[in-house]
Write a protein that holds these residues in place. Structure first.
Motif, PDB file in Angstrom:
ATOM      1  N   ASN A   1     -11.548-126.174  31.081  1.00  0.00           N
ATOM      2  CA  ASN A   1     -12.786-125.404  30.896  1.00  0.00           C
ATOM      3  C   ASN A   1     -13.888-125.857  31.851  1.00  0.00           C
ATOM      4  OD1 ASN A   1     -12.848-127.892  29.187  1.00  0.00           O
ATOM      5  ND2 ASN A   1     -14.954-127.219  28.868  1.00  0.00           N
ATOM      6  N   GLN A   2     -13.772-127.045  32.386  1.00  0.00           N
ATOM      7  CA  GLN A   2     -14.818-127.593  33.248  1.00  0.00           C
ATOM      8  C   GLN A   2     -14.720-126.980  34.647  1.00  0.00           C
ATOM      9  OE1 GLN A   2     -13.677-131.687  32.489  1.00  0.00           O
ATOM     10  NE2 GLN A   2     -15.585-132.006  31.357  1.00  0.00           N
TER      11      GLN A   2
ATOM     12  N   THR B   1     -23.075-126.625  29.975  1.00  0.00           N
ATOM     13  CA  THR B   1     -22.648-125.674  30.997  1.00  0.00           C
ATOM     14  C   THR B   1     -23.827-125.397  31.929  1.00  0.00           C
ATOM     15  OG1 THR B   1     -23.293-123.720  29.743  1.00  0.00           O
ATOM     16  CG2 THR B   1     -21.025-124.539  29.403  1.00  0.00           C
TER      17      THR B   1
ATOM     18  N   GLN C   1      -7.569-128.991  26.128  1.00  0.00           N
ATOM     19  CA  GLN C   1      -7.428-128.407  27.466  1.00  0.00           C
ATOM     20  C   GLN C   1      -7.328-129.478  28.554  1.00  0.00           C
ATOM     21  OE1 GLN C   1     -10.337-125.323  28.273  1.00  0.00           O
ATOM     22  NE2 GLN C   1     -10.327-124.679  26.134  1.00  0.00           N
TER      23      GLN C   1
ATOM     24  N   GLY D   1     -19.677-128.560  31.578  1.00  0.00           N
ATOM     25  CA  GLY D   1     -18.950-128.261  30.350  1.00  0.00           C
ATOM     26  C   GLY D   1     -18.418-129.507  29.665  1.00  0.00           C
TER      27      GLY D   1
END
Length: 191
Positions: free
Chosen positions: A166-167, A121, A154, A148
């Motif tokens: 999430n990225q 991240t 996801q 990420g």
């Protein structure tokens, strides 16, 4: 609305590229799926994340792939005047921060933009940059960071330039003057 930088192919770099060895998984001379516009994509070899469902699992082994050099990569990337930027992917680009910095530095000096993918991240990279010069240097030449790990649960095939929700796509051109990166919506960016 964000406006993407123009590429000026007649610009001369301030200093020549340092010719450093680098291990690659591969390269793509023309891509429209690894960042905005027509891009040259460098896939480095070696990745500590080992994300289940990774798009490039063969890039994980640090001893795999093949050896190249920063000068050879830059020579290939700079041949096509239609290329608007370079994307660093992998593997994990921040394992090759010093080497990719050299390519990114010269690319930025000639008007290209840099997209860097990372399984880390942005917050983790900021911490690593305090201890690892290569991480700091690569962040300084990166325009857009897709951060990420890929999370298979996801996964979303409708996302632009990333594989899981999430990225984030972050504009990190503020670094090192500020660590306040902005989330970018490339659908709103003029190409």
């Amino acid at each position: 609305m964000l406006h993407m930088p123009m590429r000026y192919t007649n610009l001369t770099p301030v200093r020549p590229i340092a010719d450093l060895p680098i291990r690659l998984f591969g390269a793509v001379r023309e891509s429209i799926v690894d960042g905005p516009g027509l891009r040259f994509v460098v896939f480095v070899q070696g990745c500590p994340h080992h994300c289940p469902g990774c798009h490039n699992p063969e890039s994980h082994d640090p001893a795999g792939g093949y050896m190249s050099s920063t000068a050879r990569i830059w020579q290939a990337a700079s041949k096509n005047p239609m290329i608007r930027g370079i994307t660093f992917s992998g593997g994990e680009p921040f394992l090759w921060g010093n080497e990719l910095y050299e390519i990114g530095r010269i690319a930025r000096e000639t008007g290209m933009d840099i997209v860097t993918y990372s399984g880390f991240t942005y917050e983790q990279l900021l911490e690593k940059a305090k201890r690892e010069d290569g991480v700091r240097k690569l962040l300084t030449v990166t325009n857009y960071l897709i951060d990420g790990p890929f999370i298979e649960a996801q996964r979303d095939l409708n996302l632009k330039f990333r594989g899981s929700t999430n990225q984030r796509i972050l504009d990190v051109t503020c670094y090192p003057n500020s660590d306040r990166a902005q989330v970018v919506d490339f659908d709103a960016v003029r190409h």
